[in-house]
Write a protein that holds these residues in place. Structure first.
Motif, PDB file in Angstrom:
ATOM      1  N   VAL A  99       0.831  -1.210   0.000  1.00 47.60           N
ATOM      2  CA  VAL A  99       0.000   0.000   0.000  1.00 47.60           C
ATOM      3  C   VAL A  99       0.865   1.259   0.000  1.00 47.60           C
ATOM      4  CG1 VAL A  99      -1.962  -1.109   1.117  1.00 47.60           C
ATOM      5  CG2 VAL A  99      -0.240   0.026   2.531  1.00 47.60           C
ATOM      6  N   THR A 123      -6.101   3.917  -0.365  1.00 46.26           N
ATOM      7  CA  THR A 123      -4.753   3.743  -0.898  1.00 46.26           C
ATOM      8  C   THR A 123      -4.638   4.329  -2.304  1.00 46.26           C
ATOM      9  OG1 THR A 123      -5.222   1.604  -1.896  1.00 46.26           O
ATOM     10  CG2 THR A 123      -4.508   1.592   0.397  1.00 46.26           C
ATOM     11  N   SER A 176      -3.437  -3.051  -1.863  1.00 47.93           N
ATOM     12  CA  SER A 176      -4.734  -3.537  -1.411  1.00 47.93           C
ATOM     13  C   SER A 176      -4.721  -3.873   0.070  1.00 47.93           C
ATOM     14  CB  SER A 176      -5.141  -4.786  -2.210  1.00 47.93           C
ATOM     15  OG  SER A 176      -4.207  -5.836  -1.994  1.00 47.93           O
ATOM     16  N   ASN A 215      -6.820  -6.516   2.622  1.00 48.04           N
ATOM     17  CA  ASN A 215      -7.730  -7.648   2.721  1.00 48.04           C
ATOM     18  C   ASN A 215      -7.937  -7.968   4.192  1.00 48.04           C
ATOM     19  OD1 ASN A 215      -8.380 -10.710   2.876  1.00 48.04           O
ATOM     20  ND2 ASN A 215      -8.624 -10.269   0.703  1.00 48.04           N
ATOM     21  N   ASP A 256     -11.702  -8.306   0.360  1.00 47.90           N
ATOM     22  CA  ASP A 256     -10.989  -7.113  -0.094  1.00 47.90           C
ATOM     23  C   ASP A 256     -11.757  -5.885   0.388  1.00 47.90           C
ATOM     24  OD1 ASP A 256      -9.827  -4.981  -1.447  1.00 47.90           O
ATOM     25  OD2 ASP A 256      -9.544  -6.099  -3.305  1.00 47.90           O
ATOM     26  N   THR A 284     -10.319  -2.709   0.335  1.00 46.30           N
ATOM     27  CA  THR A 284      -9.517  -1.575  -0.113  1.00 46.30           C
ATOM     28  C   THR A 284     -10.341  -0.316  -0.337  1.00 46.30           C
ATOM     29  OG1 THR A 284      -8.059  -3.165  -1.218  1.00 46.30           O
ATOM     30  CG2 THR A 284      -7.749  -0.838  -1.755  1.00 46.30           C
ATOM     31  N   ARG A 285     -11.571  -0.465  -0.796  1.00 43.75           N
ATOM     32  CA  ARG A 285     -12.412   0.690  -1.083  1.00 43.75           C
ATOM     33  C   ARG A 285     -13.645   0.767  -0.166  1.00 43.75           C
ATOM     34  NH1 ARG A 285      -8.506   2.348  -2.690  1.00 43.75           N
ATOM     35  NH2 ARG A 285      -7.949   3.259  -4.695  1.00 43.75           N
TER      36      ARG A 285
END
Length: 240
Positions: free
Chosen positions: A11, A57, A61, A63, A68, A70-71
């Motif tokens: 990241v 980020t 990513s 997890n 996941d 990430t968003r």
């Protein structure tokens, strides 16, 4: 082999011309404590912000528990099991300690009575039930930090991010708080812990990571990490 609870892969985060976090990776097992150290401005809190969703980020990513995230926004990450404390502790004023802990419990509790019972069980488990009815304004810094952790635990996290819970405490208070941290782990909660008191981090951490200028410069057994020439140089300005 046990799957990691948290997997952070390469990241990065930049703010204008400043690279706050640059390509950092980490795997954390369930109920493991990993201490994160580094000089001021090393990117430690920014790294926490990427895990908790305060920042997204630029690359890489995150997890968590096989998903996941990430968003994902911070609210969804909290609901999925990531709890967090902050460097500046801000209890809810005009409320008692128990009421502060009841706030997150009321999201899931069937009644105020159930939330109060859950708060008291948590405070008792963490050794601070004796201040349950104290107004938050009357607490010492050490007590406020404990309440901050209890309030974060009331969200039911699988992972707790502790951002300098020892900062501002005297040596006696540090000694008192460290067992409190291990009691959190004994509840089955994994911990990432940012601290500047290296000896304290070493005492409770299974592994330790060192950041400097947003880069990971060492990661592994605390006794080995602290002897790494790059770590010595980061803190002292020389590897001699």
């Amino acid at each position: 082999m046990t799957e990691p609870l948290l997997k952070v892969d390469n990241v990065s985060k930049r703010f204008g011309g400043v690279q706050a976090v640059g390509g950092v990776s980490l795997e954390l097992a369930p109920a493991e404590i990993v201490g994160i150290i580094g000089p001021n401005g090393a990117g430690k809190t920014s790294f926490f912000n990427l895990i908790s969703g305060m920042f997204f980020t630029d690359t890489g990513s995150v997890n968590f528990d096989g998903v996941d995230i990430t968003r994902q926004n911070p609210v969804k990450r909290a609901r999925n099991g990531i709890g967090r404390t902050f460097q500046v502790v801000k209890p809810f004023t005009g409320m008692t300690v128990a009421e502060n802990v009841m706030v997150p419990l009321l999201v899931k509790s069937a009644s105020v009575t159930a939330a109060r019972r859950g708060a008291m069980e948590l405070l008792d488990d963490l050794g601070i039930a004796n201040i349950a009815d104290a107004p938050s304004e009357s607490l010492t810094l050490a007590q406020r930090k404990r309440v901050e952790v209890a309030r974060a635990l009331a969200t039911g996290p699988k992972l707790l991010l502790l951002d300098e819970v020892l900062a501002g405490l005297n040596s006696r208070e540090v000694v008192d708080v460290l067992p409190f941290v291990t009691r959190v782990r004994d509840r089955g909660v994994a911990i990432l812990m940012i601290e500047h008191i290296v000896s304290a981090v070493m005492e409770v951490s299974d592994r330790m990571m060192v950041l400097d200028h947003g880069q990971q410069i060492a990661f592994g057994d605390p006794e080995e990490v602290i002897k790494d020439p790059k770590v010595v140089e980061a803190y002292l300005g020389t590897s001699e």
